[in-house]
Design an enzyme around this catalytic site. Structure first.
Site, short mmCIF file in Angstrom:
data_model
loop_
_atom_site.label_atom_id
_atom_site.label_comp_id
_atom_site.label_asym_id
_atom_site.label_seq_id
_atom_site.Cartn_x
_atom_site.Cartn_y
_atom_site.Cartn_z
N HIS A 103 30.32 32.12 42.77
CA HIS A 103 30.69 33.28 41.97
C HIS A 103 32.08 33.12 41.39
CE1 HIS A 103 31.74 34.06 46.20
NE2 HIS A 103 32.78 34.71 45.75
N HIS A 105 35.23 35.47 40.17
CA HIS A 105 35.84 36.80 40.16
C HIS A 105 36.49 37.00 38.78
CE1 HIS A 105 35.95 37.41 44.65
NE2 HIS A 105 35.88 36.09 44.62
P1 AMP Z 1 34.81 35.20 48.10
O1 AMP Z 1 33.57 34.59 48.73
O2 AMP Z 1 35.99 35.16 49.01
O3 AMP Z 1 35.14 34.62 46.76
O4 AMP Z 1 34.59 36.73 47.84
C1 AMP Z 1 33.39 37.42 48.02
C2 AMP Z 1 33.53 38.73 47.28
O5 AMP Z 1 32.29 39.40 47.38
C3 AMP Z 1 34.60 39.69 47.83
O6 AMP Z 1 35.51 40.04 46.79
C4 AMP Z 1 33.80 40.90 48.30
O7 AMP Z 1 34.46 42.11 48.07
C5 AMP Z 1 32.54 40.78 47.45
N1 AMP Z 1 31.32 41.38 48.02
C6 AMP Z 1 30.85 41.24 49.27
N2 AMP Z 1 29.69 41.90 49.42
C7 AMP Z 1 29.41 42.46 48.20
C8 AMP Z 1 28.35 43.26 47.70
N3 AMP Z 1 27.33 43.64 48.47
N4 AMP Z 1 28.41 43.67 46.40
C9 AMP Z 1 29.44 43.30 45.62
N5 AMP Z 1 30.48 42.53 46.03
C10 AMP Z 1 30.46 42.12 47.31
#
Ligand code: AMP
Length: 142
Positions: A103, A105
């Protein structure tokens, strides 16, 4: 490299097992609001195919995804009236990754406003819905 795990939370969102505030979808990409936003309008863009992160992603899938990230970044900036945009992408735990489906951001930014520290508080669902609506409208107008 650790293989892709289809039980990660974004794979569940892709299968419709968990809800999300959707802002964009095509045959290869989904984008939705981050539930713990580090800036207003913080959203995520993911490929529909199985990629653990940047390191194992099929280059063709990545090329498609990044063009959508650009569009969504423009739309989020416009929709939220931001001054700029920060992109973040974390690969593997050591790189800061917590959800093991690739993903990007997309973080709208304002002059002088620092990003919320991780983990940010969970956002109000109504706020996410409102921001998602604004970003969808901006996407339609690009
Ligand atoms: P990262 O893997 O550290 O790049 O970040 C994972 C991101 O996913 C974080 O910013 C979380 O806030 C976000 N996140 C986790 N669960 C959900 C969800 N169910 N819906 C939307 N965002 C999510």
């Amino acid at each position: 490299m650790t293989p892709y795990d289809a039980e990660n939370i974004f794979a569940k969102i892709l299968r419709g097992e968990i809800p999300c505030h959707r802002i964009f979808e095509d045959e290869r990409t989904l984008a939705f609001m981050d539930i713990m936003p580090r800036s207003p309008g913080h959203c995520l863009a993911i490929p529909k195919g199985p990629a653990r992160n940047l390191l194992d992603c099929d280059p063709e899938m990545l090329s498609h995804l990044i063009t959508k990230v650009q569009r969504i970044a423009k739309a989020a900036k416009q929709a939220l009236g931001a001054d700029g945009v920060t992109l973040q992408q974390f690969s593997e735990s050591a790189g800061g990754q917590e959800v093991f489906h690739l993903h990007f951001h997309i973080l709208p930014r304002w002059e002088g406003m620092v990003l919320q520290r991780h983990p940010a508080p969970r956002a109000e669902m109504a706020t996410l819905a409102e921001q998602a609506e604004k970003i969808r409208a901006a996407l339609a107008s690009l």
